[in-house]
Design a protein around this motif. Structure first.
Motif, PDB file in Angstrom:
ATOM      1  N   ASP A  28       0.903  -1.466   0.186  1.00 40.01           N
ATOM      2  CA  ASP A  28      -0.253  -0.076   0.170  1.00 40.01           C
ATOM      3  C   ASP A  28       0.872   1.212   0.236  1.00 40.01           C
ATOM      4  N   CYS A  43      -0.896  -0.057  12.342  1.00 37.99           N
ATOM      5  CA  CYS A  43      -1.695   1.388  13.471  1.00 37.99           C
ATOM      6  C   CYS A  43      -2.625   2.366  13.137  1.00 37.99           C
ATOM      7  N   LEU A  44      -1.887   2.664  11.899  1.00 38.51           N
ATOM      8  CA  LEU A  44      -2.527   4.474  11.743  1.00 38.51           C
ATOM      9  C   LEU A  44      -3.245   4.056   9.837  1.00 38.51           C
ATOM     10  N   HIS A  45      -2.530   3.614   9.515  1.00 39.56           N
ATOM     11  CA  HIS A  45      -3.655   2.756   8.586  1.00 39.56           C
ATOM     12  C   HIS A  45      -4.500   1.712   8.407  1.00 39.56           C
ATOM     13  N   TYR A  46      -4.277   0.871   9.291  1.00 38.02           N
ATOM     14  CA  TYR A  46      -5.036   0.217   9.470  1.00 38.02           C
ATOM     15  C   TYR A  46      -6.358  -0.199  10.514  1.00 38.02           C
ATOM     16  N   VAL A  48      -6.656   2.069  13.045  1.00 36.38           N
ATOM     17  CA  VAL A  48      -7.288   3.534  13.082  1.00 36.38           C
ATOM     18  C   VAL A  48      -8.374   3.263  12.374  1.00 36.38           C
ATOM     19  N   LYS A  49      -8.369   3.411  11.098  1.00 40.05           N
ATOM     20  CA  LYS A  49      -9.657   3.147   9.722  1.00 40.05           C
ATOM     21  C   LYS A  49     -10.044   1.981   9.589  1.00 40.05           C
ATOM     22  N   GLY A  50     -10.373   1.293  10.417  1.00 36.99           N
ATOM     23  CA  GLY A  50     -11.026  -0.063  10.901  1.00 36.99           C
ATOM     24  C   GLY A  50     -10.936  -0.996  10.306  1.00 36.99           C
ATOM     25  N   VAL A  51      -9.915  -1.483   9.474  1.00 30.76           N
ATOM     26  CA  VAL A  51      -9.298  -2.340   9.032  1.00 30.76           C
ATOM     27  C   VAL A  51      -8.712  -3.734   9.362  1.00 30.76           C
ATOM     28  N   LYS A  54      -9.134  -3.674  16.442  1.00 31.58           N
ATOM     29  CA  LYS A  54      -7.675  -2.555  18.060  1.00 31.58           C
ATOM     30  C   LYS A  54      -7.045  -3.986  18.281  1.00 31.58           C
TER      31      LYS A  54
END
Length: 103
Positions: A28, A43-46, A48-51, A54
């Motif tokens: 990506d 964590c930032l890209h996947y 936090v964005k819900g992909v 947690k």
């Protein structure tokens, strides 16, 4: 793991996940230069964005901490039960990432 090398097994589980995460980040177009950077970007890209939920981010971090303790703390003993509880979720995460990278 079958021979009781829990620390080595913990490291292998972590590195399998680390390399899968790096493959996803590269796929990506996210570049990182460190273990912490890979975790932060994941964590930032996947997360936090819900992909990924947690709990997956927490699993990744727990394995990273375990690996660091194994590598740098000669008094640290891997807890077999804790390691075993993380193996299947780590494999599931790796399999999910493999599917995402194929797409």
């Amino acid at each position: 793991m079958k021979n009781g090398f829990w620390s080595a097994a913990a490291g292998r589980v972590y590195y399998a996940l680390f390399h899968a995460v790096n493959a996803l980040l590269i796929h990506d177009n996210h570049r990182v230069k460190s273990h912490k950077g890979a975790y932060t970007q994941f964590c930032l890209h996947y997360v936090v964005k819900g992909v990924f939920p947690k709990e997956v981010g927490n699993l990744y971090r727990q394995l990273e901490i375990m690996r660091e303790e194994c590598d740098y703390n000669c008094f640290y003993d891997v807890n077999l039960e804790e390691l075993q509880q993380r193996i299947v979720p780590a494999k599931e995460m790796i399999d999910t990432i493999a599917e995402m990278v194929k797409a």
